[in-house]
Enzyme design. Sequence first.
Site, PDB file in Angstrom:
ATOM      1  N   TYR A  45       0.852  -1.182   0.000  1.00 42.28           N
ATOM      2  CA  TYR A  45       0.000   0.000   0.000  1.00 42.28           C
ATOM      3  C   TYR A  45       0.887   1.232   0.000  1.00 42.28           C
ATOM      4  CZ  TYR A  45      -3.922   2.973   1.617  1.00 42.28           C
ATOM      5  OH  TYR A  45      -4.898   3.939   1.754  1.00 42.28           O
ATOM      6  N   LYS A  96      -1.755  -1.364  -3.826  1.00 44.00           N
ATOM      7  CA  LYS A  96      -2.843  -0.395  -3.673  1.00 44.00           C
ATOM      8  C   LYS A  96      -2.198   0.974  -3.798  1.00 44.00           C
ATOM      9  CE  LYS A  96      -6.338   1.493  -0.573  1.00 44.00           C
ATOM     10  NZ  LYS A  96      -6.886   1.529   0.811  1.00 44.00           N
TER      11      LYS A  96
END
Length: 294
Positions: A135, A163
């Site tokens: 992420y 992400k």
Amino acid sequence: MTPPARILCAMITPFTPTGALDLDGAQRLAGHLVAQGCDGLVLSGTTGESPTTTDAEKSSLISAVREAVGPRATIVAGVGTPDTAHTTRLAREAEKAGADALLATAPYFSRPPQDAIEAHFRTLADTTDLPVTLYDIPSRTGVRIEPDTLLRLAEHPRITAVKDCSYDFLAAQKIMARTGLAYYAGCDEHNLALYAVGAAGCVSTVANAAPAHVRAVLDAFDAGDTAGAAHLQRRLTPLIEAMMANGLPGTVTAKALLAALGLPAGPVRPPLRPAARQTADELRATHDELNEPA
């Protein structure tokens, strides 16, 4: 992600009125989100108030949601912390509780250099058999997962996805072109744009309140209706702005809107504070406008 997921909701964590973990509410919300088109749920991310939930609560949440949705949706467990040992411990517990994959930010606050970030993620990926999504959200962690670091980490067999909240659209395209990493838009305003250049899907906070609308955008694109997809994304933009760009964390706006819609939410935990009544009313009005006939 294993099994594949395209529309993942960064699910809020419901609490009771007294602030305790509401597992029944979590099961009901998870079931609703899956029924409305989400094929993945991210638990204990930032939207899920991971900084203020205990390790035991995180495991209980995974187990309860797994029971509720069964194999109908991929469960991704947020395990990001500033401490490598704590992160790996959370990963092992998430695997035991029934998670399908892991999501981890770069270690925050300490701002480690890139070689330390790489070592952190490699240690995590070696801890369990679960695939890992990295992420990249430097606005919260204070440090970027640099493109060259992502290129090296892509060689690890269990580091499979990103992400992306870097707001570096060029870097995202370059890494998708040079690796097998599955990219997921982590900012709702980028869902269609990133998908159009090859992303695997999105991890959406707005999907808490409008899951079918978030899915409809990518469904239209997949059907070849690019103009229709753009129209649906533009229709969704006022709600994205209201939930994500009004000065409040998405957790706060999502819980306010879910409560207004009669869905499980409950309060936020301090230091977060609930949205003001006027803000909640404006969110509901924007949501209602989205659902009016076009």
